[in-house]
Scaffold this motif. Structure first.
Motif: not given
Length: 303
Positions: A113-114, A145-151, A208-209, A250-256
């Motif tokens: 994601p980064a 990009f399909t998920g965290v470290k997934r493609n 986001a993821p 900012s509103a579009a983000c889904k951070p952790i």
């Protein structure tokens, strides 16, 4: 761990078909770190450094065909005019040694994601060319990009090229981290102007993821620039418009929350970067430029 070293692209595809779990490696800037820290232990490792096509690029009329193993340093040196946003992002990747080895293809394969190259690829409208013994296909980077470290790669596919549209207007990139060098982004942001279609593209990483385009913010800003008649003038973007654009990003983000930063900090940082990069990119547009670094190394960061 077994080691594969194909000498041609066809040999690489055949090896991947025979050993679908084989992990491709070129620069090794991600894979070898995981192996050295015992976070990953693949049964097969495939060295792609002898495959010539992966180290080449071709500049066409409208786009650049970038080999998956072309290092960041080559992009900085040779493709700054065609791909200014990606060249700016390349400046922020690791150390000179990492930039000489790391590549966009490797960054895409890792699907972090980064990933620093991901926002400018999203704003430029890139496509990933994946190939296997079954044939080839192009995957829009928005769908890659399909998920965290997934493609979206099938297990027998390898990335051959990345097709990136040449800049038709200014592009900018910003990254924030705990220091100015050799750091994984707390979050990253890219913006690109497309004057011929009067559209703006904005993309975010590490909030986001998966990396993503802030489409609502894009639509708002594109409409506002048109309604205010700014595309055909040399006026600045009104502060209220810039502020709303930043709020929507900012509103579009889904951070952790993680060791690099809290979710609240990431949302705030994305808003700050959105305002700053918009100011930079619009200043370049007003001055008739196509984008590029504000200064050699640090100007694209907003720590």
């Amino acid at each position: 761990m077994e080691f594969l070293r194909p000498a041609s692209w066809q040999e690489a595809l055949a090896a991947k078909a025979e050993h679908p779990s084989a992990v491709p490696i070129a620069g090794g800037t991600d894979v070898m770190v995981e192996i050295n820290f015992d976070q990953r232990r693949p049964g097969w490792l495939m060295d792609l450094n002898r495959v010539p096509e992966l180290h080449e690029w071709e500049t066409g009329e409208d786009s650049v065909r970038l080999g998956a193993s072309v290092p960041y340093s080559r992009i900085m040196e040779n493709l700054r005019a065609e791909l200014p946003g990606l060249a700016l992002a390349a400046h922020t990747v690791g150390s000179p040694q990492i930039r000489n080895r790391g590549s966009v293809g490797g960054n895409l394969g890792a699907a972090s994601p980064a990933g620093d190259s991901h926002p400018p690829l999203l704003t430029a409208g890139a496509e990933v060319e994946a190939e296997s013994v079954r044939g080839s296909r192009r995957i829009p980077v928005e769908e890659f990009f399909t998920g965290v470290k997934r493609n979206a790669l099938a297990e027998d596919e390898l990335i051959k090229y990345v097709h990136i549209k040449k800049a038709t207007g200014p592009q900018q990139f910003s990254k924030i981290g705990t220091r100015n060098a050799m750091v994984i982004a707390v979050c990253g942001f890219s913006v690109a102007l497309h004057p011929e279609s009067r559209r703006v593209r904005a993309a975010v990483a590490s909030a986001a993821p998966t990396p993503f385009r802030a489409t609502e913010a894009e639509d708002f800003l594109s409409a506002a620039l048109d309604e205010e008649g700014l595309w055909d003038s040399d006026r600045i973007v009104p502060p209220s418009v810039a502020r709303r654009f930043a709020e929507l990003c900012s509103a579009a983000c889904k951070p952790i929350d993680d060791v690099r930063g809290s979710a609240a900090y990431r949302r705030h940082a994305v808003g700050v970067m959105a305002r700053r990069t918009l100011t930079w990119v619009w200043e370049s547009y007003r001055n008739g430029g196509r984008g590029g670094a504000r200064n050699d190394e640090g100007g694209t960061r907003c720590a």
